[in-house]
Design an enzyme around this catalytic site. Sequence first.
Site, short mmCIF file in Angstrom:
data_model
loop_
_atom_site.label_atom_id
_atom_site.label_comp_id
_atom_site.label_asym_id
_atom_site.label_seq_id
_atom_site.Cartn_x
_atom_site.Cartn_y
_atom_site.Cartn_z
CG ASN A 36 69.47 40.58 16.62
OD1 ASN A 36 69.33 39.36 16.64
ND2 ASN A 36 70.21 41.19 15.72
CD GLU A 37 74.42 39.63 15.39
OE1 GLU A 37 74.54 38.45 15.02
OE2 GLU A 37 74.45 40.59 14.59
CB CYS A 74 69.83 43.31 11.85
SG CYS A 74 71.40 42.53 12.28
CD GLU A 81 67.11 39.72 10.24
OE1 GLU A 81 67.34 40.93 10.40
OE2 GLU A 81 67.95 38.84 10.47
#
Length: 657
Positions: free
Chosen positions: A376-377, A245, A50
Amino acid sequence: MITQRWKRLTVLLFCVYAVPLTAQQPLKYTLKANEIKASVSPQMWGIFFEDINFSADGGIYAELVKNRSFEFYTPLMGWHQPAATAGNAQVLIINRAGTNQQNPRYARITKMSDKDFVLINEGFRGMGIKANEQYHLSLFARQQADKPVKITATLLDESGNAIGTTVIAPDSREWKQYNVSFSATQTSPKAKLQLTFQGSGVLDIDMVSLFPQHTWKQRPNGLREDLVQLLADIKPGFLRFPGGCIVEGRELATRYQWKKTIGDPGQREVSVNRWNTEFAHRSTPDYYQSFGLGFYEYFQLAEDIGASPLPILNCGMACQYNTGEVVPVTEIDPYIQDALDLIEFANGDASTTWGALRAKLGHPAPFNLKMLGVGNEQWGPEYIERYTLFAKALREKHPEIKLVNSLGPNPDGDKFNFLNDTLRKLQADILDEHYYSSPDWFLRNAGRYDSYDRNGPKIFAGEYAAHSKGIGNGDNKNIWQSALAEAAFMTGLERNADVVVMASYAPLLAHVDAWQWTPDLIWFDNLRSYGTPNYYVQKLFANNKGTSVVPLLKDNQPVTGQDSVYASAVVDNNELVVKMINVSAKPVAVDVAVSGVKGLAKTAQLTVLRSDNLAEVNSLDDPKKISPEEKVLPVKGRSIAATIAPWSVYVVRVARQ
């Protein structure tokens, strides 16, 4: 800081250690070499990339010029006009968004006299310059007046001394790219690039770029060799990209859009990095994404290091910790189409639109994409609603692609439970679990997957790291205690390879002068890099992955912390690989009786990773303070006997007969 639980354990075990070693009886383990419990996924141990901590621009992407196309919100951020020459020219930033939306801005230098005018680029916390290395400087320019303006480019060391110079003489009234190469005379970790404009006239410039000659595989627009080599040495089974993120963005307008990251680097639309002001204690307002490292380069990197690509795409939801912005489900089709087009870009032949583009970029063969992440999250019913639409479309057109799905930011709690229950009912392929917690948590949860449903979705331990001082506060260090706890936990992942098919530490990279989050697997400055103790744990497991899990038991139970030892075993071709972790302050003698073999080789390869100090760390000045040591372990009959040193990871490889 060593937790109180570890302190109490240490005091207790030091008391036990006071007993003479001759009185210690070895722990009796059994290893059933002919009882295959599970196959180990080829993708089992991988890496998660990331763009945080200056991991891409200023990190693995070898570009040395910051804000090379003047596209930051403050167009001259990263550029400096020394007072001595500032009055000798006017700098005007021109925005041509109507004709070039991807790269709208350029700088116009208007020279009113023959007096020199200077612009200096500071790089990413400086520029790492090596003596005798050749550097490739390129820029776009056009003359606007009859009297031409030329440019002298100079590398300056920290004291302002010239350590390399060259000249560019733009000769056209049309935009034209100019490329020159020159060598540096000295090494400087925090150099700068000075552009001196000479003559009177008007000159437009754009895309000022500086690369070292020696990038990974000597590629133009390439990657930093030492950092890629550290990744390749892990022998990762997969590469997850671009996040994290970063995928979500603070809002949908700044989400990661893969189609904007391929093709001509000069036409990749610059975006603010979502980590630039996320943490007040580590604010980095000059953190942007040039996308010089884009999806084509990610796929290429995965192929280079032998890893399966695992791209993660936005599912119509921005970061729920920030704006929580979502696209209406009635407008989700473009997001789904992006996923379908990505599969075609990765795997389609040259007769397809996106496959043809991949071939044109230099890769006619497919990238062999097998997995794709949806979001993603994310969490909540909003995610399920959007995931369901993605899954329906992707499974209809590409049933061969396995989908990775979010279980939210935590390994438990209401958000996790809702997603876990719902996605299992929806028969999801792979569930992505994240856990950032204390070393104690990792020790307590080494048996987390022992009771998971063997017939349900597979598990991806997508982001994990043991944090020594809480989460997200910047005080965490890559101490040996954390790496040791992660190793103990990883034996549980390996033991349950029929459920857990992938795992990756996070984050991957961090610049020592520009980080936002700690701990991180690999640290670097502008010239040097090192693997943390956590890195060596990951490397040991990945380099000794094996193909099948076999039972390693004590009193007919998995070894999950009894007597402070955690252990697992795999078969790797004709070898047995035993991993044993001692989290106590005393040595532990073990005797592993191996059944299901005619015999074992007379010696085994022993790799030891250890430290006498739980708070010990590696550093740029001492990069291998904690690193593996290779030894030879004698073997008698069908028994592996060893005394595991305090606070250590042992990996034993022995050929079976």
